[in-house]
Design a protein around this motif. Structure first.
Motif, short mmCIF file in Angstrom:
data_model
loop_
_atom_site.label_atom_id
_atom_site.label_comp_id
_atom_site.label_asym_id
_atom_site.label_seq_id
_atom_site.Cartn_x
_atom_site.Cartn_y
_atom_site.Cartn_z
N VAL A 1 -14.64 -31.84 16.47
CA VAL A 1 -13.44 -32.09 15.67
C VAL A 1 -12.34 -32.67 16.56
O VAL A 1 -11.99 -32.09 17.59
N ASN A 2 -11.84 -33.84 16.19
CA ASN A 2 -10.73 -34.46 16.92
C ASN A 2 -9.43 -33.76 16.49
O ASN A 2 -9.10 -33.72 15.31
N VAL A 3 -8.69 -33.24 17.47
CA VAL A 3 -7.47 -32.49 17.18
C VAL A 3 -6.24 -33.31 17.56
O VAL A 3 -6.16 -33.86 18.67
N LEU A 4 -5.30 -33.41 16.63
CA LEU A 4 -4.05 -34.12 16.88
C LEU A 4 -3.15 -33.25 17.75
O LEU A 4 -2.87 -32.10 17.40
N GLU A 5 -2.74 -33.77 18.91
CA GLU A 5 -1.85 -32.97 19.77
C GLU A 5 -0.55 -32.71 19.00
O GLU A 5 -0.06 -33.59 18.29
N LYS B 1 -6.70 -40.38 7.56
CA LYS B 1 -7.82 -39.60 8.07
C LYS B 1 -7.38 -38.24 8.63
O LYS B 1 -8.22 -37.46 9.11
N ILE B 2 -6.08 -37.98 8.61
CA ILE B 2 -5.58 -36.71 9.15
C ILE B 2 -5.73 -35.60 8.13
O ILE B 2 -5.34 -35.75 6.97
N LEU B 3 -6.29 -34.49 8.56
CA LEU B 3 -6.37 -33.28 7.73
C LEU B 3 -5.30 -32.32 8.24
O LEU B 3 -5.39 -31.80 9.35
N TRP B 4 -4.27 -32.13 7.44
CA TRP B 4 -3.13 -31.30 7.82
C TRP B 4 -3.41 -29.85 7.47
O TRP B 4 -4.06 -29.56 6.46
N SER B 5 -2.90 -28.92 8.28
CA SER B 5 -3.15 -27.50 8.02
C SER B 5 -1.92 -26.66 8.38
O SER B 5 -1.05 -27.09 9.13
N LEU C 1 -12.55 -34.02 0.64
CA LEU C 1 -11.53 -35.08 0.59
C LEU C 1 -12.08 -36.43 1.07
O LEU C 1 -11.33 -37.40 1.15
N ARG C 2 -13.37 -36.45 1.41
CA ARG C 2 -14.05 -37.69 1.83
C ARG C 2 -13.35 -38.36 3.02
O ARG C 2 -13.11 -39.57 3.02
N LEU C 3 -13.05 -37.54 4.02
CA LEU C 3 -12.37 -38.07 5.20
C LEU C 3 -13.34 -38.66 6.22
O LEU C 3 -12.90 -39.34 7.15
N GLY C 4 -14.61 -38.39 6.08
CA GLY C 4 -15.59 -38.90 7.04
C GLY C 4 -15.65 -38.02 8.27
O GLY C 4 -14.79 -37.16 8.50
N ARG C 5 -16.65 -38.24 9.13
CA ARG C 5 -16.83 -37.41 10.33
C ARG C 5 -15.77 -37.68 11.39
O ARG C 5 -15.56 -36.86 12.27
N GLN C 6 -15.10 -38.81 11.33
CA GLN C 6 -14.11 -39.15 12.35
C GLN C 6 -12.69 -38.75 11.94
O GLN C 6 -11.73 -39.35 12.40
N PHE C 7 -12.59 -37.76 11.11
CA PHE C 7 -11.24 -37.32 10.69
C PHE C 7 -10.52 -36.66 11.87
O PHE C 7 -11.14 -36.26 12.87
N LEU D 1 -14.47 -27.99 7.74
CA LEU D 1 -15.39 -29.11 7.50
C LEU D 1 -15.61 -29.35 6.01
O LEU D 1 -15.76 -30.49 5.57
N GLN D 2 -15.62 -28.26 5.24
CA GLN D 2 -15.81 -28.42 3.80
C GLN D 2 -14.62 -29.15 3.17
O GLN D 2 -14.79 -29.96 2.26
N SER D 3 -13.40 -28.85 3.67
CA SER D 3 -12.21 -29.55 3.16
C SER D 3 -12.29 -31.03 3.48
O SER D 3 -11.98 -31.89 2.63
N ALA D 4 -12.68 -31.36 4.71
CA ALA D 4 -12.82 -32.76 5.10
C ALA D 4 -13.87 -33.46 4.24
O ALA D 4 -13.70 -34.63 3.86
#
Length: 338
Positions: free
Chosen positions: A261-265, A146-150, A231-237, A225-228
């Motif tokens: 948006v939940n952000v990974l520390e 579920k992680i979207l890396w950037s 990639l079908r990550l769902g709203r809780q990505f 949000l379009q990338s999520a």
């Protein structure tokens, strides 16, 4: 007949006169030493910083066990010390040794000369934050998917990241078909911002002009949000970004909060923990194999090759996150092989 070797005192006097600004001809006349000998002694002094006699080919090595241990200590203390510096040290210890003997002694201890890897400057104050990520070792594979890396990267038009080999006949090295075009100053470059997950690559956008907090906020608004969604990550990505000042600016944080948006520390100076770095390398290699001739073509090639990056490759890179964390813990927060 072998010529008589000059005394150390005379060699030191030659170097002393040279350091005071005297020319080779003047030194030669004053000390009654051939000018070629004067030049040779000064060349040797410049290279080895000593006038003492260095070992010649075939001369038995005088490197004893104590000398070997001294070499290993010096290399361990300063991994970037050169063979010339080690040879000077052996001369100063009174046991001049050949470079091959010095190399062999160091190799016997399990140390070998290699090209130093380039890594971001990682100060000790960042290391504890890297170790805090160990709690994510318990995260399930489902959660990691579920992680979207950037990240952002720069790609140069003619900045080939590696050698290209070509099949050619002798004497045709400079034929146009056998060369890679280059221009002064690299021909320009573009900055890109990209997203990916275990499911594949998301949006890839060219950054226009100077990157500011407002520019970054706009990129988030148009692409995150379009990338999520793609990639079908769902709203809780979970969104991963580094600690660049534009990313942590007030307007960027507000946008992320407003859009839930939940952000990974993420610890500072830690690209080795982000699997997207390997994806950038894949992209650059693929793009430069196409030899784009201008910046517009470079952008088009980047977007086409980004879309072609295999989903399996993305999944494997995300799966490597555990190993990256383990490597960071083993290194006590220091840089890893990744």
């Amino acid at each position: 007949m072998k010529s008589k070797e000059l005394s150390v005192d005379l060699r030191d006097r030659i170097v002393s006169r040279h350091k005071s600004g005297e020319g080779y001809r003047k030194i030669s006349a004053a000390l009654k030493v051939p000018m070629s000998t004067v030049a040779s002694i000064i060349r040797k002094w410049k290279k080895f910083e000593t006038t003492r006699t260095l070992p010649r080919a075939g001369q038995p090595s005088k490197l004893n066990n104590q000398g070997r241990r001294a070499l290993v200590r010096e290399v361990t203390k300063n991994p970037m010390v050169t063979l010339s510096e080690l040879q000077r040290s052996s001369v100063e210890r009174g046991e001049p040794s050949r470079r091959t003997a010095i190399s062999a002694a160091i190799h016997q201890s399990g140390l070998y000369g290699r090209v130093a890897r380039q890594k971001p400057l990682l100060s000790k104050r960042y290391m504890p934050a890297r170790l805090e990520l160990k709690r994510h070792l318990k995260d399930s594979q489902t959660m990691r998917s579920k992680i979207l890396w950037s990240d952002e990267t720069k790609i140069e038009l003619f900045g080939v990241n590696g050698r290209h080999h070509v099949w050619r006949k002798p004497g045709t090295a400079h034929h146009q078909a056998n060369t890679i075009p280059t221009v002064k100053h690299g021909g320009g470059s573009i900055m890109l911002c990209g997203y990916f997950s275990a499911a594949g690559t998301g949006r890839l956008v060219k950054i226009k002009g100077k990157m500011t907090a407002a520019t970054y906020r706009d990129i988030l608004d148009e692409n995150l949000l379009q990338s999520a969604l793609d990639l079908r990550l769902g709203r809780q990505f979970i969104f991963q970004q580094d600690n660049d000042s534009k990313h942590t600016a007030k307007i960027s944080k507000e946008w992320l909060q407003d859009n839930s948006v939940n952000v990974l520390e993420w610890p500072s100076q830690s690209p080795d923990l982000n699997p997207i770095e390997h994806l950038w390398k894949d992209l650059k290699m693929a793009v430069h194999r196409r030899f784009p001739s201008n910046l517009m073509e470079l952008e088009r090639c980047c977007k086409e090759e980004w879309a072609k990056l295999a989903k399996d490759r993305c999944a494997k890179l995300v799966a490597s996150y555990s190993k990256r964390l383990e490597a960071g813990i083993a290194a006590k927060g220091a840089s890893t092989k990744y």
